[in-house]
Design a protein around this motif. Structure first.
Motif, PDB file in Angstrom:
ATOM      1  N   THR A  58      -7.209   7.295  10.567  1.00 26.13           N
ATOM      2  CA  THR A  58      -7.454   8.069   9.345  1.00 26.13           C
ATOM      3  C   THR A  58      -6.335   7.760   8.363  1.00 26.13           C
ATOM      4  O   THR A  58      -5.165   8.053   8.618  1.00 26.13           O
ATOM      5  N   ILE A  59      -6.702   7.144   7.233  1.00 30.66           N
ATOM      6  CA  ILE A  59      -5.699   6.720   6.239  1.00 30.66           C
ATOM      7  C   ILE A  59      -5.624   7.735   5.094  1.00 30.66           C
ATOM      8  O   ILE A  59      -4.560   7.991   4.549  1.00 30.66           O
ATOM      9  N   VAL A  60      -6.780   8.299   4.716  1.00 27.03           N
ATOM     10  CA  VAL A  60      -6.838   9.321   3.662  1.00 27.03           C
ATOM     11  C   VAL A  60      -7.434  10.563   4.296  1.00 27.03           C
ATOM     12  O   VAL A  60      -8.496  10.498   4.917  1.00 27.03           O
ATOM     13  N   ASP A 114      -5.717   0.366 -10.339  1.00 21.75           N
ATOM     14  CA  ASP A 114      -4.759   0.311  -9.237  1.00 21.75           C
ATOM     15  C   ASP A 114      -3.612  -0.634  -9.591  1.00 21.75           C
ATOM     16  O   ASP A 114      -3.800  -1.849  -9.625  1.00 21.75           O
ATOM     17  N   GLU A 115      -2.443  -0.085  -9.885  1.00 21.72           N
ATOM     18  CA  GLU A 115      -1.229  -0.881 -10.087  1.00 21.72           C
ATOM     19  C   GLU A 115      -1.380  -1.952 -11.156  1.00 21.72           C
ATOM     20  O   GLU A 115      -1.225  -3.147 -10.881  1.00 21.72           O
ATOM     21  N   MET A 116      -1.653  -1.544 -12.368  1.00 18.95           N
ATOM     22  CA  MET A 116      -1.825  -2.547 -13.424  1.00 18.95           C
ATOM     23  C   MET A 116      -0.506  -3.215 -13.805  1.00 18.95           C
ATOM     24  O   MET A 116      -0.507  -4.244 -14.465  1.00 18.95           O
ATOM     25  N   ALA A 143       4.397   7.001  -2.300  1.00 21.82           N
ATOM     26  CA  ALA A 143       5.141   5.861  -1.765  1.00 21.82           C
ATOM     27  C   ALA A 143       4.184   4.776  -1.277  1.00 21.82           C
ATOM     28  O   ALA A 143       2.987   5.031  -1.092  1.00 21.82           O
ATOM     29  N   ASN A 144       4.716   3.595  -1.038  1.00 25.20           N
ATOM     30  CA  ASN A 144       3.916   2.527  -0.441  1.00 25.20           C
ATOM     31  C   ASN A 144       3.315   3.018   0.875  1.00 25.20           C
ATOM     32  O   ASN A 144       4.004   3.636   1.678  1.00 25.20           O
ATOM     33  N   GLY A 145       2.042   2.736   1.052  1.00 25.86           N
ATOM     34  CA  GLY A 145       1.392   3.097   2.302  1.00 25.86           C
ATOM     35  C   GLY A 145       0.884   4.521   2.350  1.00 25.86           C
ATOM     36  O   GLY A 145       0.340   4.960   3.375  1.00 25.86           O
ATOM     37  N   ALA A 146       1.009   5.270   1.251  1.00 26.29           N
ATOM     38  CA  ALA A 146       0.562   6.672   1.240  1.00 26.29           C
ATOM     39  C   ALA A 146      -0.961   6.791   1.328  1.00 26.29           C
ATOM     40  O   ALA A 146      -1.492   7.826   1.747  1.00 26.29           O
ATOM     41  N   GLY A 147      -1.667   5.737   0.900  1.00 26.08           N
ATOM     42  CA  GLY A 147      -3.128   5.774   0.971  1.00 26.08           C
ATOM     43  C   GLY A 147      -3.821   5.733  -0.382  1.00 26.08           C
ATOM     44  O   GLY A 147      -5.048   5.921  -0.468  1.00 26.08           O
ATOM     45  N   LYS A 148      -3.083   5.441  -1.444  1.00 24.32           N
ATOM     46  CA  LYS A 148      -3.656   5.487  -2.802  1.00 24.32           C
ATOM     47  C   LYS A 148      -4.738   4.424  -2.999  1.00 24.32           C
ATOM     48  O   LYS A 148      -5.822   4.718  -3.492  1.00 24.32           O
ATOM     49  N   THR A 149      -4.405   3.194  -2.591  1.00 27.56           N
ATOM     50  CA  THR A 149      -5.383   2.108  -2.752  1.00 27.56           C
ATOM     51  C   THR A 149      -6.639   2.401  -1.927  1.00 27.56           C
ATOM     52  O   THR A 149      -7.769   2.232  -2.404  1.00 27.56           O
ATOM     53  N   THR A 150      -6.436   2.869  -0.721  1.00 23.81           N
ATOM     54  CA  THR A 150      -7.577   3.173   0.150  1.00 23.81           C
ATOM     55  C   THR A 150      -8.431   4.278  -0.465  1.00 23.81           C
ATOM     56  O   THR A 150      -9.671   4.219  -0.420  1.00 23.81           O
ATOM     57  N   LEU A 151      -7.794   5.264  -1.079  1.00 27.12           N
ATOM     58  CA  LEU A 151      -8.564   6.339  -1.722  1.00 27.12           C
ATOM     59  C   LEU A 151      -9.416   5.771  -2.864  1.00 27.12           C
ATOM     60  O   LEU A 151     -10.617   6.067  -2.955  1.00 27.12           O
ATOM     61  N   GLU A 202      -0.002   4.095 -10.019  1.00 26.61           N
ATOM     62  CA  GLU A 202       1.057   3.360 -10.719  1.00 26.61           C
ATOM     63  C   GLU A 202       2.407   3.569 -10.027  1.00 26.61           C
ATOM     64  O   GLU A 202       2.751   4.687  -9.671  1.00 26.61           O
ATOM     65  N   GLN A 203       3.137   2.455  -9.858  1.00 28.71           N
ATOM     66  CA  GLN A 203       4.476   2.547  -9.241  1.00 28.71           C
ATOM     67  C   GLN A 203       5.519   3.073 -10.226  1.00 28.71           C
ATOM     68  O   GLN A 203       6.459   3.738  -9.824  1.00 28.71           O
ATOM     69  N   PHE A 204       5.346   2.723 -11.518  1.00 25.12           N
ATOM     70  CA  PHE A 204       6.290   3.201 -12.526  1.00 25.12           C
ATOM     71  C   PHE A 204       5.956   4.661 -12.847  1.00 25.12           C
ATOM     72  O   PHE A 204       5.234   4.958 -13.804  1.00 25.12           O
ATOM     73  N   ASP A 234     -11.317   6.403   6.855  1.00 23.33           N
ATOM     74  CA  ASP A 234     -10.745   5.778   8.054  1.00 23.33           C
ATOM     75  C   ASP A 234     -10.736   4.270   7.885  1.00 23.33           C
ATOM     76  O   ASP A 234     -11.615   3.712   7.235  1.00 23.33           O
ATOM     77  N   ARG A 235      -9.740   3.639   8.508  1.00 22.76           N
ATOM     78  CA  ARG A 235      -9.704   2.164   8.528  1.00 22.76           C
ATOM     79  C   ARG A 235      -9.276   1.730   9.907  1.00 22.76           C
ATOM     80  O   ARG A 235      -8.286   2.238  10.432  1.00 22.76           O
ATOM     81  N   SER A 236     -10.020   0.800  10.458  1.00 27.28           N
ATOM     82  CA  SER A 236      -9.719   0.278  11.797  1.00 27.28           C
ATOM     83  C   SER A 236      -9.471   1.426  12.781  1.00 27.28           C
ATOM     84  O   SER A 236      -8.538   1.379  13.583  1.00 27.28           O
ATOM     85  N   GLY A 237     -10.289   2.469  12.675  1.00 32.39           N
ATOM     86  CA  GLY A 237     -10.193   3.587  13.612  1.00 32.39           C
ATOM     87  C   GLY A 237      -9.081   4.573  13.298  1.00 32.39           C
ATOM     88  O   GLY A 237      -8.906   5.565  14.015  1.00 32.39           O
TER      89      GLY A 237
END
Ligand code: ATP
Length: 240
Positions: free
Chosen positions: A20-22, A157-159, A40-48, A189-191, A15-18
Motif C-alpha cells: 500500500t503506497i497511498v 507532477d514536478e514541472m 518528501a521523496n517517496g511519500a506517494g505523491k506521484t502514485t496518487l 512540487e519540490q520547491f 497499492d503497488r506490487s502488493g
C-alpha cells in the motif's frame, strides 16, 4: 473565487506490487484554484496522481470529476471527461516542430493560440524543432500540450525538475494564470516555497497519507513545521 469542487478524492488507497503506497487520501481541488501537494521523496505523491489520472488502478476509494464518478474509468476516458496529467519527466516530440507538437495535441476545433498566448516564448519558435528548445521552453510545451484538451483539471507532477529558479518562477506564474482562467490545478512540487506562493490550498503527504491540509500560510512561514510534516513527525492538522 467560488468554491466549486472540480476534483474530489475520498479515502483513496493505491497499492503497488502488493504494497500500500497511498492510504486513505481525501482531498479536493476547486475550480479556478491551485492546490499544492507537498511531501518528501517517496511519500506517494506521484502514485496518487497516477491513481487519479488512471495510469494505475486504485485499490479503493472514490474519485469525482465534478459530479461524475471516474475511479473505474480507463485513463483515456478520464482525459475525455476533463482530466489532464502532466507526468513527471514527460517530454516533447523532439524531432517535430513546436507547432506540430501543439497541433498533434489539438482536439476538435481547438487551435494552439491559447497556449501561445500563455507562453509567448513558444510563438517565437513555432517552426523550430522542439528538441532544440531550452529545458524551460520544453516544459512550457509539455504543459501547453496538456491544455489543448481543454481540461477542467490539470495534474502537474514536478514541472520544475532540473530547471533554473527563474524559469520555474515563470512556469509558476503561468500555472497561476491558468487557474485564474478557471482550471483546477493539482500541483506536486519540490520547491515548496514557490508552490505555496501560488497556492490556494495545500496538502502534505507523509508515508502515503495526508498529514496536513490547509491554506498553506503556516507552511510558508514555518519551515521547521513543514520539515516535521515531511518526516511525519508533526501532528496531523486540518485548516481547510
Ligand atoms: N511500481 C512500483 N512498485 C513498487 N513500489 C513503487 C512503485 N512505484 C513507486 N513505488 C514506491 O512507492 C513509494 C512512493 O513513490 P512515489 O514516486 O509515488 O512518491 P513521491 O512522493 O512522488 O516521491 P518522489 O518525489 O521521489 O517522486 C516509494 O517508496 C516508491 O519506491
Amino acid at each position: 473565487m467560488d468554491s466549486v469542487s472540480v476534483l474530489s478524492l475520498e479515502d483513496v488507497t493505491v497499492d503497488r506490487s502488493g504494497l500500500t503506497i497511498v492510504r486513505g487520501v481525501s482531498l479536493r481541488v476547486d475550480r479556478g484554484s491551485v492546490t499544492v501537494l507537498l511531501g518528501a521523496n517517496g511519500a506517494g505523491k506521484t502514485t496518487l496522481l497516477e491513481g487519479v489520472s488512471g495510469a494505475v488502478p486504485i485499490a479503493s476509494g472514490r474519485i469525482r470529476l465534478g459530479e461524475q464518478r471516474v475511479e473505474k474509468l480507463r485513463a483515456w476516458r478520464r482525459a475525455r471527461a476533463g482530466l489532464a496529467h502532466v507526468e513527471q519527466n514527460r517530454t516533447v516530440f523532439r524531432e517535430m516542430s513546436v507547432l506540430d507538437n501543439l497541433r498533434a495535441a489539438c482536439r476538435h476545433d481547438d487551435t494552439p493560440d491559447r497556449v501561445l498566448d500563455l507562453f509567448p516564448e513558444l510563438r517565437k519558435q513555432l517552426h523550430a524543432r522542439a528538441g532544440l528548445l531550452s529545458g524551460g521552453e520544453q516544459q512550457m510545451l509539455v504543459v501547453g500540450r496538456a491544455l489543448l484538451g481543454r481540461p477542467k483539471v490539470l495534474l502537474i507532477d514536478e514541472m520544475s525538475l532540473g530547471l533554473a529558479p527563474i524559469v520555474v518562477a515563470r512556469l509558476a506564474h503561468a500555472v497561476r494564470r491558468l487557474a485564474d482562467g478557471g482550471v483546477g490545478v493539482l500541483l506536486v512540487e519540490q520547491f515548496a516555497a514557490l508552490a505555496l506562493g501560488i497556492a490556494d490550498r495545500a496538502y502534505v503527504m507523509a508515508r502515503g497519507g495526508i498529514v496536513y491540509s490547509g491554506d498553506g500560510r503556516r507552511l510558508r512561514h514555518d519551515e521547521g513545521y513543514l520539515r516535521a510534516l515531511y518526516l511525519g513527525d508533526a501532528h496531523t492538522q486540518s485548516g481547510v
